[in-house]
Design a protein around this motif. Structure first.
Motif, PDB file in Angstrom:
ATOM      1  N   HIS A  56       8.078  -8.082  -1.795  1.00  0.00           N
ATOM      2  CA  HIS A  56       8.254  -6.714  -2.075  1.00  0.00           C
ATOM      3  C   HIS A  56       9.754  -6.472  -1.480  1.00  0.00           C
ATOM      4  CE1 HIS A  56       4.028  -6.023  -2.143  1.00  0.00           C
ATOM      5  NE2 HIS A  56       3.801  -6.963  -0.778  1.00  0.00           N
ATOM      6  N   PRO A  57      10.371  -5.551  -2.152  1.00  0.00           N
ATOM      7  CA  PRO A  57      11.781  -5.286  -2.119  1.00  0.00           C
ATOM      8  C   PRO A  57      11.913  -4.706  -0.626  1.00  0.00           C
ATOM      9  CG  PRO A  57      10.861  -3.942  -4.090  1.00  0.00           C
ATOM     10  CD  PRO A  57       9.844  -4.756  -3.441  1.00  0.00           C
ATOM     11  N   ALA A  58      13.050  -4.794   0.203  1.00  0.00           N
ATOM     12  CA  ALA A  58      13.155  -4.187   1.275  1.00  0.00           C
ATOM     13  C   ALA A  58      13.455  -2.748   1.218  1.00  0.00           C
ATOM     14  CB  ALA A  58      14.415  -4.825   2.001  1.00  0.00           C
ATOM     15  N   VAL A  59      12.962  -2.139   2.186  1.00  0.00           N
ATOM     16  CA  VAL A  59      13.024  -0.730   2.186  1.00  0.00           C
ATOM     17  C   VAL A  59      14.537  -0.057   2.732  1.00  0.00           C
ATOM     18  CG1 VAL A  59      12.296   1.616   3.156  1.00  0.00           C
ATOM     19  CG2 VAL A  59      10.710  -0.196   2.559  1.00  0.00           C
ATOM     20  N   ALA A  68      18.452  10.251  -3.627  1.00  0.00           N
ATOM     21  CA  ALA A  68      16.969  10.744  -2.990  1.00  0.00           C
ATOM     22  C   ALA A  68      16.630  12.333  -3.877  1.00  0.00           C
ATOM     23  CB  ALA A  68      17.443  11.447  -1.610  1.00  0.00           C
ATOM     24  N   LYS A  69      17.692  12.999  -4.126  1.00  0.00           N
ATOM     25  CA  LYS A  69      17.379  14.235  -5.053  1.00  0.00           C
ATOM     26  C   LYS A  69      16.887  13.917  -6.300  1.00  0.00           C
ATOM     27  CE  LYS A  69      20.394  17.534  -2.951  1.00  0.00           C
ATOM     28  NZ  LYS A  69      21.720  18.480  -3.111  1.00  0.00           N
ATOM     29  N   THR A  70      17.676  12.747  -7.015  1.00  0.00           N
ATOM     30  CA  THR A  70      17.054  12.459  -8.257  1.00  0.00           C
ATOM     31  C   THR A  70      15.751  11.966  -8.214  1.00  0.00           C
ATOM     32  OG1 THR A  70      19.533  11.647  -8.807  1.00  0.00           O
ATOM     33  CG2 THR A  70      17.615  10.918 -10.067  1.00  0.00           C
ATOM     34  N   VAL A  71      15.553  11.063  -7.528  1.00  0.00           N
ATOM     35  CA  VAL A  71      13.877  10.633  -7.276  1.00  0.00           C
ATOM     36  C   VAL A  71      12.961  11.703  -6.995  1.00  0.00           C
ATOM     37  CG1 VAL A  71      12.457   9.198  -5.951  1.00  0.00           C
ATOM     38  CG2 VAL A  71      14.582   7.980  -6.759  1.00  0.00           C
ATOM     39  N   ARG A 126      16.264   6.789   6.442  1.00  0.00           N
ATOM     40  CA  ARG A 126      14.576   6.523   6.369  1.00  0.00           C
ATOM     41  C   ARG A 126      14.164   7.092   7.783  1.00  0.00           C
ATOM     42  NH1 ARG A 126      10.155   6.623   6.756  1.00  0.00           N
ATOM     43  NH2 ARG A 126       8.570   5.484   5.903  1.00  0.00           N
ATOM     44  N   ASP A 127      15.012   6.882   8.756  1.00  0.00           N
ATOM     45  CA  ASP A 127      14.519   7.265  10.034  1.00  0.00           C
ATOM     46  C   ASP A 127      14.716   8.542  10.580  1.00  0.00           C
ATOM     47  OD1 ASP A 127      17.099   6.777  10.354  1.00  0.00           O
ATOM     48  OD2 ASP A 127      16.868   5.139  12.014  1.00  0.00           O
ATOM     49  N   ALA A 128      15.359   9.308   9.652  1.00  0.00           N
ATOM     50  CA  ALA A 128      15.612  10.805   9.979  1.00  0.00           C
ATOM     51  C   ALA A 128      14.840  11.592  10.618  1.00  0.00           C
ATOM     52  CB  ALA A 128      16.508  11.439   8.706  1.00  0.00           C
ATOM     53  N   PRO A 129      14.775  12.304  11.686  1.00  0.00           N
ATOM     54  CA  PRO A 129      13.817  13.204  12.222  1.00  0.00           C
ATOM     55  C   PRO A 129      13.363  14.200  11.025  1.00  0.00           C
ATOM     56  CG  PRO A 129      15.416  12.785  13.597  1.00  0.00           C
ATOM     57  CD  PRO A 129      16.329  12.536  12.506  1.00  0.00           C
ATOM     58  N   LEU A 130      14.457  14.773  10.410  1.00  0.00           N
ATOM     59  CA  LEU A 130      13.971  15.620   9.337  1.00  0.00           C
ATOM     60  C   LEU A 130      13.069  15.160   8.411  1.00  0.00           C
ATOM     61  CD1 LEU A 130      14.140  18.554   8.061  1.00  0.00           C
ATOM     62  CD2 LEU A 130      16.417  17.734   6.798  1.00  0.00           C
ATOM     63  N   LEU A 131      12.991  14.105   8.027  1.00  0.00           N
ATOM     64  CA  LEU A 131      12.266  13.329   7.160  1.00  0.00           C
ATOM     65  C   LEU A 131      10.648  13.234   7.672  1.00  0.00           C
ATOM     66  CD1 LEU A 131      11.757  11.998   4.363  1.00  0.00           C
ATOM     67  CD2 LEU A 131      12.593   9.818   5.479  1.00  0.00           C
ATOM     68  N   ALA A 132      10.744  12.942   8.924  1.00  0.00           N
ATOM     69  CA  ALA A 132       9.466  12.842   9.708  1.00  0.00           C
ATOM     70  C   ALA A 132       8.864  14.297   9.805  1.00  0.00           C
ATOM     71  CB  ALA A 132       9.609  12.145  11.199  1.00  0.00           C
ATOM     72  N   ALA A 133       9.568  15.248  10.004  1.00  0.00           N
ATOM     73  CA  ALA A 133       9.300  16.481  10.100  1.00  0.00           C
ATOM     74  C   ALA A 133       8.499  17.060   8.860  1.00  0.00           C
ATOM     75  CB  ALA A 133      10.344  17.465  10.586  1.00  0.00           C
ATOM     76  N   LEU A 134       9.146  16.706   7.670  1.00  0.00           N
ATOM     77  CA  LEU A 134       8.772  17.192   6.347  1.00  0.00           C
ATOM     78  C   LEU A 134       7.480  16.249   5.817  1.00  0.00           C
ATOM     79  CD1 LEU A 134      12.017  17.936   4.721  1.00  0.00           C
ATOM     80  CD2 LEU A 134      10.457  19.725   5.217  1.00  0.00           C
ATOM     81  N   SER A 135       7.268  15.095   6.117  1.00  0.00           N
ATOM     82  CA  SER A 135       6.460  14.189   5.617  1.00  0.00           C
ATOM     83  C   SER A 135       4.965  14.704   5.931  1.00  0.00           C
ATOM     84  CB  SER A 135       6.534  12.832   6.076  1.00  0.00           C
ATOM     85  OG  SER A 135       6.124  12.583   7.345  1.00  0.00           O
ATOM     86  N   THR A 141       2.798   9.803   2.921  1.00  0.00           N
ATOM     87  CA  THR A 141       2.440   8.636   3.920  1.00  0.00           C
ATOM     88  C   THR A 141       4.087   7.940   4.024  1.00  0.00           C
ATOM     89  OG1 THR A 141       1.806   7.251   2.357  1.00  0.00           O
ATOM     90  CG2 THR A 141       0.068   8.487   3.073  1.00  0.00           C
ATOM     91  N   SER A 142       3.918   7.179   5.133  1.00  0.00           N
ATOM     92  CA  SER A 142       5.104   6.163   5.166  1.00  0.00           C
ATOM     93  C   SER A 142       5.150   5.380   3.890  1.00  0.00           C
ATOM     94  CB  SER A 142       4.656   5.470   6.652  1.00  0.00           C
ATOM     95  OG  SER A 142       5.805   4.618   6.876  1.00  0.00           O
ATOM     96  N   GLU A 143       4.305   4.952   3.577  1.00  0.00           N
ATOM     97  CA  GLU A 143       4.349   3.940   2.017  1.00  0.00           C
ATOM     98  C   GLU A 143       5.071   4.616   1.160  1.00  0.00           C
ATOM     99  OE1 GLU A 143       1.301   4.414   4.105  1.00  0.00           O
ATOM    100  OE2 GLU A 143       1.460   2.388   5.413  1.00  0.00           O
ATOM    101  N   MET A 144       4.475   5.774   0.828  1.00  0.00           N
ATOM    102  CA  MET A 144       4.999   6.694  -0.066  1.00  0.00           C
ATOM    103  C   MET A 144       6.568   6.690  -0.044  1.00  0.00           C
ATOM    104  SD  MET A 144       2.299   9.977  -0.521  1.00  0.00           S
ATOM    105  CE  MET A 144       0.802   9.642  -1.394  1.00  0.00           C
ATOM    106  N   ILE A 145       6.851   7.116   1.191  1.00  0.00           N
ATOM    107  CA  ILE A 145       8.293   7.343   1.469  1.00  0.00           C
ATOM    108  C   ILE A 145       9.161   6.074   1.221  1.00  0.00           C
ATOM    109  CG2 ILE A 145      10.010   8.097   3.349  1.00  0.00           C
ATOM    110  CD1 ILE A 145       7.866   9.747   4.454  1.00  0.00           C
ATOM    111  N   ASP A 146       8.433   4.962   1.829  1.00  0.00           N
ATOM    112  CA  ASP A 146       9.297   3.624   1.507  1.00  0.00           C
ATOM    113  C   ASP A 146       9.390   3.412   0.015  1.00  0.00           C
ATOM    114  OD1 ASP A 146       9.204   3.203   4.368  1.00  0.00           O
ATOM    115  OD2 ASP A 146       7.538   1.757   4.114  1.00  0.00           O
ATOM    116  N   GLN A 147       8.338   3.721  -0.830  1.00  0.00           N
ATOM    117  CA  GLN A 147       8.580   3.601  -2.267  1.00  0.00           C
ATOM    118  C   GLN A 147       9.431   4.576  -2.907  1.00  0.00           C
ATOM    119  OE1 GLN A 147       7.127   0.890  -4.014  1.00  0.00           O
ATOM    120  NE2 GLN A 147       6.630   0.492  -1.940  1.00  0.00           N
TER     121      GLN A 147
END
Length: 156
Positions: A56-59, A68-71, A126-135, A141-147
């Motif tokens: 598996h590729p590293a996250v 990120a915006k493109t994806v 990847r560990d930004a608090p904002l990302l956690a607040a929006l997820s 899920t964490s797996e979706m964000i990793d992908q």
């Protein structure tokens, strides 16, 4: 002399041996200056081992915000199994649209920080608090964000 000890076409060991060295019956002893354990031997030639490809590729820890915006712009909610109804969006809407809608629902101070982050920050961690607040509100899920991070990192 330096000998590669080969079994089934793979160098198992390299030894320094006397000229009269006799290998075991199931082992070939071939003189070499370069080969080492893990190398292969076929048709009279040595070849270095092929590096293992990670399963598996590293996250990535961080991606550029444009990546990120493109994806997010190219990923539909439906492709993630999300419906977007909570934000008034259909499954064909982009994840970017859902992120913008989710930001609008945040408390003022966090909303302003999120808008600034999305508008002009050079990177997204990847560990930004904002990302956690929006997820949570987005249903990611964490797996979706990793992908998503892996996909973003692949964008040149």
């Amino acid at each position: 002399m330096r000998l590669a000890l080969i079994r089934a076409g793979v160098v198992e060991n390299v030894i320094l041996a006397a000229d009269d060295y006799q290998a075991l019956a199931d082992v070939q002893a071939i003189e070499t200056d370069v080969a080492g354990p893990g190398w292969t031997y076929e048709a009279g030639a040595f070849a270095p081992p092929v590096p293992a490809v990670p399963a598996h590729p590293a996250v990535p820890v961080e991606v550029w915000t444009y990546q990120a915006k493109t994806v997010m712009s190219l990923t539909t909610l439906g492709s993630l199994g999300l419906d977007g109804a909570v934000f008034g969006l259909n499954p064909e809407a982009s994840l970017y649209d859902a992120v913008e809608a989710a930001i609008e629902g945040l408390p003022e101070q966090i909303r302003i920080a999120a808008q600034i982050q999305l508008a002009g920050a050079p990177g997204t961690r990847r560990d930004a608090p904002l990302l956690a607040a929006l997820s949570g509100p987005l249903g990611l899920t964490s797996e979706m964000i990793d992908q998503l991070f892996i996909a973003a990192a692949a964008i040149p």
